[in-house]
Design an enzyme around this catalytic site. Structure first.
Site, short mmCIF file in Angstrom:
data_model
loop_
_atom_site.label_atom_id
_atom_site.label_comp_id
_atom_site.label_asym_id
_atom_site.label_seq_id
_atom_site.Cartn_x
_atom_site.Cartn_y
_atom_site.Cartn_z
N TRP A 56 -15.17 13.90 -11.36
CA TRP A 56 -14.25 13.53 -10.27
C TRP A 56 -13.57 14.76 -9.67
O TRP A 56 -13.20 14.76 -8.49
CB TRP A 56 -13.23 12.49 -10.71
N TRP B 138 1.75 2.27 -3.34
CA TRP B 138 0.74 3.02 -4.11
C TRP B 138 1.02 4.51 -4.00
O TRP B 138 0.77 5.28 -4.92
CB TRP B 138 -0.67 2.75 -3.58
N GLU C 189 0.84 -1.21 0.00
CA GLU C 189 0.00 0.00 0.00
C GLU C 189 0.87 1.25 0.00
O GLU C 189 0.55 2.24 -0.65
CB GLU C 189 -0.93 0.02 1.22
N ASN D 131 -10.29 3.78 3.50
CA ASN D 131 -10.01 3.64 2.06
C ASN D 131 -11.14 2.97 1.29
O ASN D 131 -11.53 3.41 0.21
CB ASN D 131 -8.72 2.85 1.86
N TRP E 277 -20.29 14.63 -18.15
CA TRP E 277 -20.53 14.83 -16.72
C TRP E 277 -21.72 15.77 -16.53
O TRP E 277 -21.90 16.71 -17.30
CB TRP E 277 -19.30 15.46 -16.04
N TRP F 2 -8.76 9.42 -7.22
CA TRP F 2 -10.04 9.82 -7.82
C TRP F 2 -10.11 9.35 -9.26
O TRP F 2 -11.14 8.84 -9.72
CB TRP F 2 -10.25 11.34 -7.72
P1 FAD Z 1 -3.05 2.09 5.29
O1 FAD Z 1 -3.97 1.11 4.65
O2 FAD Z 1 -2.57 1.77 6.64
O3 FAD Z 1 -1.82 2.27 4.29
C1 FAD Z 1 -0.53 2.75 4.72
C2 FAD Z 1 -0.15 3.97 3.90
O4 FAD Z 1 -0.04 3.64 2.52
C3 FAD Z 1 -1.19 5.08 3.96
O5 FAD Z 1 -1.04 5.85 5.13
C4 FAD Z 1 -0.90 5.85 2.69
O6 FAD Z 1 0.18 6.75 2.86
C5 FAD Z 1 -0.48 4.74 1.72
N1 FAD Z 1 -1.64 4.33 0.93
C6 FAD Z 1 -2.56 3.39 1.24
N2 FAD Z 1 -3.45 3.26 0.23
C7 FAD Z 1 -3.09 4.13 -0.71
C8 FAD Z 1 -3.62 4.48 -1.99
N3 FAD Z 1 -4.68 3.89 -2.51
N4 FAD Z 1 -3.00 5.45 -2.69
C9 FAD Z 1 -1.90 6.08 -2.22
N5 FAD Z 1 -1.36 5.80 -1.02
C10 FAD Z 1 -1.94 4.83 -0.28
N6 FAD Z 1 -4.45 8.98 0.50
C11 FAD Z 1 -3.78 10.06 0.93
O7 FAD Z 1 -2.78 9.91 1.66
N7 FAD Z 1 -4.18 11.33 0.60
C12 FAD Z 1 -5.28 11.56 -0.18
O8 FAD Z 1 -5.60 12.71 -0.47
C13 FAD Z 1 -6.03 10.43 -0.61
N8 FAD Z 1 -7.16 10.59 -1.36
C14 FAD Z 1 -7.87 9.49 -1.76
C15 FAD Z 1 -9.02 9.66 -2.55
C16 FAD Z 1 -9.75 8.56 -2.97
C17 FAD Z 1 -10.98 8.75 -3.82
C18 FAD Z 1 -9.34 7.26 -2.61
C19 FAD Z 1 -10.11 6.05 -3.08
C20 FAD Z 1 -8.18 7.07 -1.87
C21 FAD Z 1 -7.43 8.17 -1.44
N9 FAD Z 1 -6.26 8.01 -0.67
C22 FAD Z 1 -5.56 9.12 -0.26
C23 FAD Z 1 -5.67 6.68 -0.46
C24 FAD Z 1 -6.09 5.93 0.81
O9 FAD Z 1 -7.48 5.95 0.94
C25 FAD Z 1 -5.47 6.50 2.08
O10 FAD Z 1 -4.07 6.65 1.92
C26 FAD Z 1 -5.70 5.54 3.25
O11 FAD Z 1 -7.09 5.34 3.44
C27 FAD Z 1 -5.07 6.10 4.50
O12 FAD Z 1 -5.37 5.31 5.61
P2 FAD Z 1 -4.24 4.49 6.36
O13 FAD Z 1 -3.11 5.40 6.70
O14 FAD Z 1 -4.89 3.75 7.46
O15 FAD Z 1 -3.77 3.50 5.22
#
Ligand code: FAD
Length: 478
Positions: free
Chosen positions: A358, A277, A274, A340, A305, A381
């Protein structure tokens, strides 16, 4: 020398600060609130709140080293040379950020300072890999995450850690703004109560959160991370965004168990995936700066849209009539964070069920998320909308009822955030409009009075979206 703090608000594993410590020169630690440089996006409300707390924590931590954090506001290309003149500093160091506007600004600053005979150095540290480092065999950036991750996993070697300096010699005491005068915290109205209840901000809190998650949580992460009703993910995202903890620190914490093939290490591996990502999103934005505002895949440029301010407001305020969507939007408003899985469900609902661009959703998340991050937000997004790299295909449309039944099976998440329907039996909780009148009245719910009926019919909205997409695909290019 000047250490310019940006999105690296920490003392540990901070290469710019570590360099200052190794050189032993007097240090002026500086933070610049720069919302004026060309194309730099002003911070959203929740980010401003976080930044206030984080700078407060950093200033205290720096004071422990004998330094006083200096705050200045304005375009960094004006502020940095001015601070150099005031302090007589011969060297400016910082850790790199990768948004296109930052890169353009920082390059200009480097050139100006060097022309004036000032040494500058910048360091990697906010990503596992810098844009341009992980490339295909043809030397091009990856456009598919799985291949990107495979390559990153093969080549990544965590750099040696940099401990926090013990003490640093203070540089000249130049003037500083007062943090309170920056107005980063909301006052009238003060909407930040939920944020204060939810978060501890700053490096100490970030390190504790990582340690706690490693001790209890990460082993089940692979299984629980999709469940919004459980504390199944790390919640490190705002700490990572502001650099209160760095990605190498997370990697170093997780990797030994994976290398030792220890039981439960699959959760650690899933966490690192993750984290990758995050790198992937930054690499994409760096390679395709247009994706900040425009579709990465231009095929979606002709998508029709809609413009429906009422539906957009209902989505923002969590009153669409779909409990899982409303729960997510209310969690976001109250805490500045959303799970997420629910981010994906709510984003799909906006773009596909409501046919709203979006960009409107991205802007709302930007304003309300404490982890609002340009690269992650636009890439995700666009992933949901079907216009991004390695995106969800447009025709895969999240069904908010099935998703809720699968990932919030006992309804604990919906009951927490949509309390007005909490007494409905599990069977009807995720689709109250299907509940028979006696089930509704026993739960004290009158649809339309206590909770809205659905603003769209999902099955019909799905068909509408698919037809619009089909037309877009068939329409000849202009
Ligand atoms: P964990 O699941 O514990 O993951 C650990 C770390 O990995 C996160 O803290 C984050 O830094 C990174 N990570 C995890 N999933 C993603 C992902 N899909 N994309 C990029 N990095 C990821 N994340 C943001 O940090 N900032 C945003 O503005 C953001 N906007 C989002 C918008 C949408 C529509 C969606 C679907 C996802 C978005 N995310 C964003 C990605 C993700 O949802 C969050 O990083 C995650 O929910 C953070 O929770 P966590 O720290 O418990 O993640």
């Amino acid at each position: 020398m000047v250490v310019w703090f940006r999105r690296d608000l920490r003392l540990h594993d901070n290469r710019a600060l570590a360099e200052a410590a190794s050189l032993g020169r007097p240090v002026v630690p500086l933070f610049v609130l720069d919302e004026e440089s060309p194309r730099v996006r002003p911070l959203g409300g929740a980010s401003r709140w976080w930044l206030h707390q984080s700078l407060h924590a950093l200033a205290e931590d720096l004071a422990g080293l004998g330094l006083s954090l200096r705050l200045r506001q304005g375009p960094a290309s004006d502020v940095i040379p001015k601070v150099v003149r005031e302090t007589g500093a011969g060297r400016v160091v910082w850790n790199r950020c990768y948004e296109p506007a930052s890169v353009a600004r920082d390059t200009k600053i480097k050139t100006t300072l060097r022309a004036d005979g000032v040494e500058t150095e910048s360091y990697a540290g906010s990503l596992l890999s810098e844009p341009g480092e992980i490339l295909t065999g043809q030397g091009t950036p990856y456009k598919v995450f799985t291949s990107f991750w495979k390559r990153l996993r093969e080549c990544y070697r965590a750099p040696p850690p940099h401990p926090a300096p013990k003490r640093l010699a203070p540089g000249p005491a130049i003037a500083s703004d007062h943090l309170d005068d920056w107005g980063l915290q909301p006052t009238a109205p003060d909407w930040a109560e939920g944020l204060r209840e939810t978060w501890e901000v700053g490096e100490t809190a970030a390190r504790r959160r990582l340690a706690d998650f490693m001790a209890d949580g990460v082993e089940r992460y692979g299984i629980d991370r999709d469940r919004p009703d459980l504390e199944g993910s790390s919640r490190l995202s705002p700490h990572l965004h502001w650099g209160e903890i760095g990605p190498h620190q997370v990697w170093r914490a997780a990797a030994p168990l994976i290398e030792a093939d220890a039981p439960g290490a699959s959760g650690h591996e899933a966490l690192l995936r993750e984290l990758a990502w995050r790198d992937f999103s930054h690499h994409l934005l760096s390679d395709s700066p247009h994706m900040e505002t425009d579709n990465w895949r231009t095929a979606l440029d002709r998508f029709p849209w809609g413009d429906d301010p009422q539906a957009l407001a209902a989505w923002q305020q969590g009153r669409t009539g779909y409990p899982i969507v409303d729960a997510g939007m209310r969690e976001l408003w109250h805490t500045g964070w959303m799970h997420n899985r629910v981010r994906m469900i709510t984003a799909s609902f906006l773009t596909k069920d409501l046919l709203i661009h979006w960009r409107d959703g991205e802007a709302w998340f930007w304003d309300t998320l404490v982890d609002a991050d340009l690269a992650n937000n636009v890439a995700n997004w666009q992933w949901v909308a079907g216009s991004g790299a390695d995106a969800q295909p447009f025709f895969r449309i999240f069904n908010p009822i099935r998703q809720a039944e699968k990932f919030d099976p006992a309804g604990a998440y919906v009951r927490r955030w949509v309390p007005e329907i909490a007494r409905l039996p599990d069977r009807w909780l995720h689709q109250p409009w299907e509940a028979p009148p006696n089930a509704l009245s026993e739960a004290g719910v009158e649809l339309g009075r206590d909770y809205p009926p659905p603003i769209v019919d999902h099955a019909a909205a799905r068909e509408r979206a698919l037809q619009a997409y089909e037309k877009t695909r068939r329409r000849p290019q202009t």
